[in-house]
Write a protein that holds these residues in place. Structure first.
Motif, PDB file in Angstrom:
ATOM      1  N   ASP A   1       0.849  -1.194   0.000  1.00 34.54           N
ATOM      2  CA  ASP A   1       0.000   0.000   0.000  1.00 34.54           C
ATOM      3  C   ASP A   1       0.880   1.237   0.000  1.00 34.54           C
ATOM      4  O   ASP A   1       1.940   1.248   0.645  1.00 34.54           O
ATOM      5  N   LEU A   2       0.440   2.249  -0.714  1.00 33.88           N
ATOM      6  CA  LEU A   2       1.111   3.549  -0.708  1.00 33.88           C
ATOM      7  C   LEU A   2       0.006   4.596  -0.775  1.00 33.88           C
ATOM      8  O   LEU A   2      -0.776   4.615  -1.733  1.00 33.88           O
ATOM      9  N   VAL A   3      -0.086   5.398   0.282  1.00 32.96           N
ATOM     10  CA  VAL A   3      -1.158   6.386   0.400  1.00 32.96           C
ATOM     11  C   VAL A   3      -0.556   7.730   0.804  1.00 32.96           C
ATOM     12  O   VAL A   3       0.268   7.792   1.717  1.00 32.96           O
ATOM     13  N   PHE A   4      -0.986   8.777   0.113  1.00 32.86           N
ATOM     14  CA  PHE A   4      -0.627  10.134   0.508  1.00 32.86           C
ATOM     15  C   PHE A   4      -1.745  10.692   1.361  1.00 32.86           C
ATOM     16  O   PHE A   4      -2.921  10.474   1.071  1.00 32.86           O
ATOM     17  N   VAL A   5      -1.368  11.395   2.416  1.00 31.95           N
ATOM     18  CA  VAL A   5      -2.351  12.038   3.283  1.00 31.95           C
ATOM     19  C   VAL A   5      -1.940  13.485   3.527  1.00 31.95           C
ATOM     20  O   VAL A   5      -0.754  13.835   3.439  1.00 31.95           O
ATOM     21  N   ARG A   6      -2.935  14.290   3.823  1.00 37.78           N
ATOM     22  CA  ARG A   6      -2.683  15.699   4.130  1.00 37.78           C
ATOM     23  C   ARG A   6      -3.362  16.016   5.452  1.00 37.78           C
ATOM     24  O   ARG A   6      -4.487  15.558   5.702  1.00 37.78           O
TER      25      ARG A   6
ATOM     26  N   GLY B   1      -5.423  -2.983   0.122  1.00 29.79           N
ATOM     27  CA  GLY B   1      -6.623  -2.874   0.935  1.00 29.79           C
ATOM     28  C   GLY B   1      -6.354  -3.076   2.418  1.00 29.79           C
ATOM     29  O   GLY B   1      -7.254  -2.922   3.242  1.00 29.79           O
ATOM     30  N   LEU B   2      -5.120  -3.408   2.772  1.00 29.32           N
ATOM     31  CA  LEU B   2      -4.786  -3.615   4.178  1.00 29.32           C
ATOM     32  C   LEU B   2      -4.733  -2.311   4.964  1.00 29.32           C
ATOM     33  O   LEU B   2      -5.022  -2.281   6.152  1.00 29.32           O
ATOM     34  N   LEU B   3      -4.348  -1.240   4.303  1.00 22.95           N
ATOM     35  CA  LEU B   3      -4.219   0.070   4.944  1.00 22.95           C
ATOM     36  C   LEU B   3      -5.579   0.751   4.903  1.00 22.95           C
ATOM     37  O   LEU B   3      -6.100   1.053   3.830  1.00 22.95           O
ATOM     38  N   GLY B   4      -6.179   0.965   6.074  1.00 22.32           N
ATOM     39  CA  GLY B   4      -7.523   1.510   6.137  1.00 22.32           C
ATOM     40  C   GLY B   4      -7.576   2.911   6.710  1.00 22.32           C
ATOM     41  O   GLY B   4      -6.556   3.492   7.092  1.00 22.32           O
ATOM     42  N   GLN B   5      -8.784   3.432   6.785  1.00 18.39           N
ATOM     43  CA  GLN B   5      -8.982   4.788   7.300  1.00 18.39           C
ATOM     44  C   GLN B   5      -8.490   4.926   8.735  1.00 18.39           C
ATOM     45  O   GLN B   5      -7.948   5.955   9.109  1.00 18.39           O
ATOM     46  N   ASP B   6      -8.640   3.872   9.537  1.00 21.83           N
ATOM     47  CA  ASP B   6      -8.142   3.941  10.912  1.00 21.83           C
ATOM     48  C   ASP B   6      -6.629   4.117  10.943  1.00 21.83           C
ATOM     49  O   ASP B   6      -6.093   4.829  11.796  1.00 21.83           O
ATOM     50  N   ASP B   7      -5.929   3.498  10.004  1.00 18.46           N
ATOM     51  CA  ASP B   7      -4.472   3.665   9.913  1.00 18.46           C
ATOM     52  C   ASP B   7      -4.119   5.090   9.491  1.00 18.46           C
ATOM     53  O   ASP B   7      -3.156   5.680   9.993  1.00 18.46           O
ATOM     54  N   ILE B   8      -4.881   5.626   8.550  1.00 19.45           N
ATOM     55  CA  ILE B   8      -4.659   7.004   8.093  1.00 19.45           C
ATOM     56  C   ILE B   8      -4.901   7.967   9.244  1.00 19.45           C
ATOM     57  O   ILE B   8      -4.115   8.896   9.464  1.00 19.45           O
ATOM     58  N   ASP B   9      -5.981   7.754   9.988  1.00 15.03           N
ATOM     59  CA  ASP B   9      -6.284   8.617  11.132  1.00 15.03           C
ATOM     60  C   ASP B   9      -5.180   8.542  12.184  1.00 15.03           C
ATOM     61  O   ASP B   9      -4.774   9.559  12.746  1.00 15.03           O
ATOM     62  N   GLU B  10      -4.680   7.329  12.440  1.00 13.88           N
ATOM     63  CA  GLU B  10      -3.599   7.176  13.425  1.00 13.88           C
ATOM     64  C   GLU B  10      -2.331   7.876  12.960  1.00 13.88           C
ATOM     65  O   GLU B  10      -1.656   8.543  13.736  1.00 13.88           O
ATOM     66  N   ALA B  11      -2.000   7.745  11.683  1.00 11.37           N
ATOM     67  CA  ALA B  11      -0.826   8.444  11.147  1.00 11.37           C
ATOM     68  C   ALA B  11      -0.997   9.948  11.297  1.00 11.37           C
ATOM     69  O   ALA B  11      -0.033  10.670  11.585  1.00 11.37           O
TER      70      ALA B  11
END
Length: 145
Positions: A37-42, A74-84
């Motif tokens: 998984d590779l996700v950009f967040v702001r 699909g392993l990286l979810g919204q909860d992971d994004i929120d924690e990051a």
């Protein structure tokens, strides 16, 4: 499978420079890692955290990142994004990368077949290692005087 790791790398401002991404691609090309998984967040100034579409990042001046399109298990979810988001500064952008250490898969398989089990793992931050080496060097220099 080999061990799975993740990184959360924060960049000041709205987008990364892209300077480090060729090195990530090289690790994949050499078969050392596999991007799961590779996700950009702001993180906005109000503290809200949102995922940023990779196509938006590539369109905003980082076309070299297009190679990562579709890197989603699909392993990286919204909860992971929120924690990051809890460790990010307001007004920053981050990339979250989850990857398999492919190089370690044969070793892991052999250990599982032999009945071994991993009982601890960790990572020592590079600044800590450098500080310890500097301390040892200083102590050695002091002993020689």
């Amino acid at each position: 499978m080999g061990p799975i790791d993740y990184l959360v790398v924060e960049y000041p401002g709205t987008r990364p420079t892209g300077e480090a991404f060729p090195f990530l691609v090289d690790l994949v090309d050499r078969g050392l890692i596999r991007i799961l998984d590779l996700v950009f967040v702001r993180k906005d100034l109000d503290g809200s955290v949102v995922a940023v579409e990779l196509s938006d990042v590539t369109r905003e001046g980082a076309p070299e990142l297009a190679v990562f399109e579709g890197a989603s298990s699909g392993l990286l979810g919204q909860d992971d994004i929120d924690e990051a988001g809890t460790v990010l500064g307001p007004g920053s952008t981050a990339v979250i990368v989850m990857y398999e250490n492919v190089w370690a898969a044969p070793l892991a398989r052999a250990m599982r077949r032999s009945g071994a089990r991993l009982v601890a793992a960790g990572r020592i931050p590079v600044p800590d290692v450098v500080a310890a080496l500097d301390s040892l060097e200083a102590a050695g220099a002091g002993a020689r005087q």
